[in-house]
Design a protein around this motif. Structure first.
Motif, PDB file in Angstrom:
ATOM      1  N   VAL A  69      63.030  19.954  54.221  1.00 29.48           N
ATOM      2  CA  VAL A  69      62.536  21.266  53.792  1.00 29.48           C
ATOM      3  C   VAL A  69      61.199  21.595  54.453  1.00 29.48           C
ATOM      4  N   PHE A  70      60.302  20.604  54.486  1.00 31.94           N
ATOM      5  CA  PHE A  70      58.971  20.828  55.051  1.00 31.94           C
ATOM      6  C   PHE A  70      58.845  20.121  56.394  1.00 31.94           C
ATOM      7  N   PRO A  71      58.615  20.851  57.480  1.00 38.87           N
ATOM      8  CA  PRO A  71      58.534  20.238  58.806  1.00 38.87           C
ATOM      9  C   PRO A  71      57.309  19.348  58.955  1.00 38.87           C
ATOM     10  N   PRO A  72      57.386  18.347  59.849  1.00 37.49           N
ATOM     11  CA  PRO A  72      56.238  17.444  60.073  1.00 37.49           C
ATOM     12  C   PRO A  72      54.988  18.222  60.466  1.00 37.49           C
ATOM     13  N   ARG A  73      53.874  17.853  59.852  1.00 37.89           N
ATOM     14  CA  ARG A  73      52.610  18.533  60.124  1.00 37.89           C
ATOM     15  C   ARG A  73      51.470  17.574  59.832  1.00 37.89           C
ATOM     16  N   THR A  88      53.835  18.380  50.482  1.00 36.89           N
ATOM     17  CA  THR A  88      53.835  19.105  49.203  1.00 36.89           C
ATOM     18  C   THR A  88      52.438  19.260  48.611  1.00 36.89           C
ATOM     19  N   GLY A  89      51.422  18.758  49.309  1.00 36.16           N
ATOM     20  CA  GLY A  89      50.051  18.935  48.827  1.00 36.16           C
ATOM     21  C   GLY A  89      49.645  17.971  47.732  1.00 36.16           C
ATOM     22  N   THR A  90      50.429  16.925  47.481  1.00 35.48           N
ATOM     23  CA  THR A  90      50.038  15.937  46.472  1.00 35.48           C
ATOM     24  C   THR A  90      48.946  15.036  47.032  1.00 35.48           C
ATOM     25  N   GLN A 130      52.796   9.232  48.110  1.00 37.30           N
ATOM     26  CA  GLN A 130      53.879  10.063  47.575  1.00 37.30           C
ATOM     27  C   GLN A 130      55.145   9.972  48.417  1.00 37.30           C
ATOM     28  N   TRP A 131      55.020  10.262  49.724  1.00 35.50           N
ATOM     29  CA  TRP A 131      56.204  10.345  50.578  1.00 35.50           C
ATOM     30  C   TRP A 131      56.242   9.288  51.672  1.00 35.50           C
ATOM     31  N   LEU A 187      64.148  23.918  44.286  1.00 33.64           N
ATOM     32  CA  LEU A 187      63.209  23.835  43.174  1.00 33.64           C
ATOM     33  C   LEU A 187      63.445  22.571  42.365  1.00 33.64           C
ATOM     34  N   ALA A 188      64.710  22.188  42.199  1.00 30.19           N
ATOM     35  CA  ALA A 188      65.031  20.970  41.449  1.00 30.19           C
ATOM     36  C   ALA A 188      64.507  19.735  42.169  1.00 30.19           C
ATOM     37  N   VAL A 189      64.627  19.724  43.502  1.00 27.03           N
ATOM     38  CA  VAL A 189      64.134  18.581  44.277  1.00 27.03           C
ATOM     39  C   VAL A 189      62.628  18.442  44.158  1.00 27.03           C
ATOM     40  N   VAL A 190      61.925  19.571  44.325  1.00 21.72           N
ATOM     41  CA  VAL A 190      60.460  19.529  44.243  1.00 21.72           C
ATOM     42  C   VAL A 190      60.009  19.130  42.849  1.00 21.72           C
ATOM     43  N   ALA A 191      60.703  19.643  41.817  1.00 23.20           N
ATOM     44  CA  ALA A 191      60.337  19.320  40.444  1.00 23.20           C
ATOM     45  C   ALA A 191      60.574  17.845  40.150  1.00 23.20           C
ATOM     46  N   SER A 192      61.700  17.315  40.637  1.00 22.47           N
ATOM     47  CA  SER A 192      62.005  15.905  40.377  1.00 22.47           C
ATOM     48  C   SER A 192      61.045  14.979  41.098  1.00 22.47           C
ATOM     49  N   ALA A 193      60.426  15.483  42.169  1.00 19.14           N
ATOM     50  CA  ALA A 193      59.488  14.650  42.922  1.00 19.14           C
ATOM     51  C   ALA A 193      58.280  14.265  42.088  1.00 19.14           C
TER      52      ALA A 193
END
Length: 212
Positions: A162-166, A112-114, A132-133, A21-27
Motif C-alpha cells: 500500500v505504501f511505497p518505499p520511502r 505509517t508514521g508509527t 513496527q515494520w 482500513l482493516a489492515v491499518v487498524a489491525s496493525a
C-alpha cells in the motif's frame, strides 16, 4: 442464457478501501510499547541553543532558515539508550554509538508514521530497524536499506504494498554545551513532509478527491 455479473465497480472499490482500513487498524496490535514520554506528551524541545546559531539565507526565490536546537541532555543518552522529542514540529530520535558518536533520525517511520523509539541499531551497517515494520533505515542519509516492511508476516507485506518505499529525515546532529542538538531546516522539513503526506494521500486516492 443469462450471464453472471460481478459486483458493481463502486462496490468493489469500497470493499478494497474497507480492507485497507482493516489492515491499518489491525496493525495497531503489533505496535511496539515503551515509547519515550517526551514524544508522546508533545514536548516541544528546548530553546534554540544560541541566537547566533540561527541564520537565514536566500537561495533563488526560496528562504532557508536553520537553527541548532537542543533535543536532550547529552549525558542522558549512553550507548544503547535512545531519547526522542518534538523539535520545532519535527519528531526526532537520537542515540549514541558504542564509540561515543551521536546519531539522529526521524522518530517516525515512513510507512505509517508509527514511532521508531527502541529500534535496533546495527553499528556496522549504521542503520536503525523500525520496530513496527522491520524496515532498516540508514542513519547516514535516511534511505531504506534492504527489504521494505518485511515484518510482521503478511501484514507487513500488505503495508509495504500500500505504501511505497520511502526514506526518512536525518538531521545534522552534534554535542554542544552538554546537550545533543540537531540542525533544523524548517523549509526542508516542510517540503519533505509535504511530499511524504502527498504520497500517502495518493496511495489512498485522496489528493484528487477520489477517496471520497
Amino acid at each position: 442464457t443469462m450471464k453472471a455479473e460481478g459486483p458493481p465497480p463502486h462496490r468493489s472499490t469500497m470493499l478494497s478501501k474497507l480492507c485497507l482500513l482493516a489492515v491499518v487498524a489491525s496493525a495497531s496490535a503489533f505496535a511496539p510499547t515503551g515509547f519515550a514520554p517526551a514524544l508522546r506528551s508533545g514536548f516541544s524541545g528546548a530553546a534554540v541553543a544560541a541566537p547566533a546559531a540561527a541564520r537565514s539565507s536566500a537561495v533563488g526565490p526560496t528562504m532557508k532558515a536553520e537553527a541548532w536546537v537542543r533535543v536532550c541532555q547529552a549525558d542522558s543518552v549512553t550507548p544503547g539508550r535512545q531519547q526522542d522529542a518534538l523539535i520545532s514540529g519535527a519528531a526526532v530520535l537520537c542515540g549514541r554509538f558504542s564509540n561515543g558518536k551521536v546519531w539522529a533520525i526521524s522518530a517516525k517511520n515512513s510507512a505509517t508514521g508509527t514511532e521508531m523509539y527502541g529500534g535496533q541499531v546495527d553499528e556496522a551497517a549504521q542503520t536503525l530497524k523500525d520496530p513496527q515494520w522491520g524496515t532498516q533505515y540508514s542513519l547516514v542519509d535516511g534511505e531504506v536499506v534492504g527489504k521494505w516492511c518485511p515484518s510482521p508476516p503478511i501484514i507487513g507485506g500488505l503495508i509495504g504494498t500500500v505504501f511505497p518505499p520511502r526514506g526518512v529525515w536525518v538531521p545534522q546532529v552534534r554535542e554542544q554545551g552538554g546537550y545533543i542538538e540537531v540542525l533544523i531546516d524548517v523549509d526542508a522539513k516542510a517540503t519533505f513532509e509535504k511530499k511524504y503526506w502527498k504520497g500517502i494521500l495518493d496511495a489512498q486516492g485522496k489528493t484528487d478527491g477520489g477517496y471520497y
